[in-house]
Design an enzyme around this catalytic site. Structure first.
Site, PDB file in Angstrom:
ATOM      1  N   ALA A  83       0.860  -1.196   0.000  1.00 37.67           N
ATOM      2  CA  ALA A  83       0.000   0.000   0.000  1.00 37.67           C
ATOM      3  C   ALA A  83       0.890   1.238   0.000  1.00 37.67           C
ATOM      4  O   ALA A  83       2.075   1.172   0.347  1.00 37.67           O
ATOM      5  CB  ALA A  83      -0.912   0.017   1.231  1.00 37.67           C
ATOM      6  N   ASP A  84       0.290   2.352  -0.402  1.00 37.63           N
ATOM      7  CA  ASP A  84       1.023   3.622  -0.402  1.00 37.63           C
ATOM      8  C   ASP A  84       0.793   4.406   0.879  1.00 37.63           C
ATOM      9  O   ASP A  84       1.674   5.138   1.324  1.00 37.63           O
ATOM     10  CB  ASP A  84       0.607   4.442  -1.629  1.00 37.63           C
ATOM     11  N   GLY A  97       1.617   1.939  -8.149  1.00 36.33           N
ATOM     12  CA  GLY A  97       2.158   1.145  -9.268  1.00 36.33           C
ATOM     13  C   GLY A  97       1.160   0.985 -10.396  1.00 36.33           C
ATOM     14  O   GLY A  97       1.372   0.170 -11.309  1.00 36.33           O
ATOM     15  N   GLU A 103      -5.991  -4.942  -8.417  1.00 31.02           N
ATOM     16  CA  GLU A 103      -5.737  -5.195  -6.986  1.00 31.02           C
ATOM     17  C   GLU A 103      -7.048  -5.178  -6.197  1.00 31.02           C
ATOM     18  O   GLU A 103      -7.253  -6.003  -5.305  1.00 31.02           O
ATOM     19  CB  GLU A 103      -4.775  -4.135  -6.430  1.00 31.02           C
TER      20      GLU A 103
HETATM   21  C1  5RP Z   1       0.557  -0.840  -6.816  1.00 34.44           C
HETATM   22  C2  5RP Z   1       0.369  -0.595  -5.380  1.00 34.44           C
HETATM   23  C3  5RP Z   1       1.500  -0.911  -4.462  1.00 34.44           C
HETATM   24  O1  5RP Z   1       1.073  -1.882  -3.573  1.00 34.44           O
HETATM   25  C4  5RP Z   1       1.915   0.329  -3.740  1.00 34.44           C
HETATM   26  O2  5RP Z   1       2.260   1.311  -4.687  1.00 34.44           O
HETATM   27  C5  5RP Z   1       3.082   0.062  -2.793  1.00 34.44           C
HETATM   28  O3  5RP Z   1       4.227  -0.244  -3.526  1.00 34.44           O
HETATM   29  P1  5RP Z   1       5.624  -0.558  -2.840  1.00 34.44           P
HETATM   30  O4  5RP Z   1       5.466  -1.875  -2.148  1.00 34.44           O
HETATM   31  O5  5RP Z   1       6.577  -0.622  -4.012  1.00 34.44           O
HETATM   32  O6  5RP Z   1       5.949   0.552  -1.889  1.00 34.44           O
HETATM   33  O7  5RP Z   1      -0.663  -0.157  -4.921  1.00 34.44           O
HETATM   34  O8  5RP Z   1      -0.547  -0.386  -7.573  1.00 34.44           O
END
Ligand code: 5RP
Length: 234
Positions: A83-84, A97, A103
């Protein structure tokens, strides 16, 4: 590779049992988990994975994780995804991403969603990370206007959107589903459930990156351990 992300991925293994069908998330933390899962499969664990992006599918194949098409299954036991941002009620921003639509389809179809993050992703209020919104390219500016209004009406501090560009400079980034991404710099999203509902009602919005009431477990990786937080929805 971040040690905090690695610790989160390792701790998430405790939710996996042989015989399970797993949703495989996208992003760097999910990829660390998939590599670890490949080692378990090599050691005899029997699982099958449903990937949430083409990149994740490629990564799983490379790690030796067996995959299955979503149309060939009726249930997913556990989804493991990154998650962000994560707030104290387990609401998430996802889509950094650009994989948020797939997702969310997989997370919603899962009995349990386990989110793996490093501690930098934990926030009091969502919104500092620009909210990804997957849109149909048709009528983009009409949709963008409606998104702006929805964000403002539901109390977001700011609401400007930017069309995400491909890293190779070829133009707008195209998702696995053939859509574009608008990143909305909300700064503060005070009512995530209201904002999620308002965005869902806009026809040009294919999906948005607010994951409300989907995460059951948050695994927070730190430098030397991981903390597991569980929410009961019963
Ligand atoms: C992709 C996502 C990822 O889970 C999110 O961006 C987290 O990425 P990371 O693990 O590289 O920090 O939502 O769409």
């Amino acid at each position: 590779m971040s040690i905090a992300k690695e610790n989160a991925a390792m701790a998430a293994m405790e939710f996996i049992e042989t015989g399970m069908t797993l949703g495989l998330g996208s992003g760097s933390t999910a990829e660390i988990f998939i590599d670890m899962l490949g080692e378990r499969v090599a050691g005899g664990m029997k699982i099958q994975g449903v990937p949430t992006s083409q990149r994740t599918a490629d990564c799983a194949v490379e790690a030796g994780v067996p995959l299955i098409e979503p149309d060939k299954i009726t249930k997913i036991d556990v989804t493991i995804d990154g998650a962000d941002e994560v707030d104290p009620l387990f609401n998430l921003i996802k889509g950094g991403g650009a994989c948020l639509l797939r997702e969310k389809i997989i997370a919603q179809a899962s009995d349990r969603m386990v989110v793996i993050v490093d501690d930098s992703k934990m926030v009091e209020t969502l919104g500092a990370f620009p909210l990804p919104i997957e849109v149909d390219p048709f009528g983009l500016s009409l949709t963008a206007d409606q998104i702006y209004a929805a964000l403002k009406q539901t109390g977001c501090e700011e609401a400007q959107t930017v069309l995400r560009q491909a890293k190779d400079g070829s133009g707008p980034l195209v998702t696995d589903g053939g859509n574009w991404i608008l990143d909305s710099k909300c700064k503060v999203i005070p009512n995530p459930a209201d904002t999620a509902l308002a965005l869902s009602q806009i026809p040009g919005v294919m999906e948005h990156g607010l994951f409300i009431d989907l995460a059951d477990v948050i695994v927070i990786g730190e430098a030397d351990h991981a903390k597991v937080m569980e929410l009961s929805r019963e």
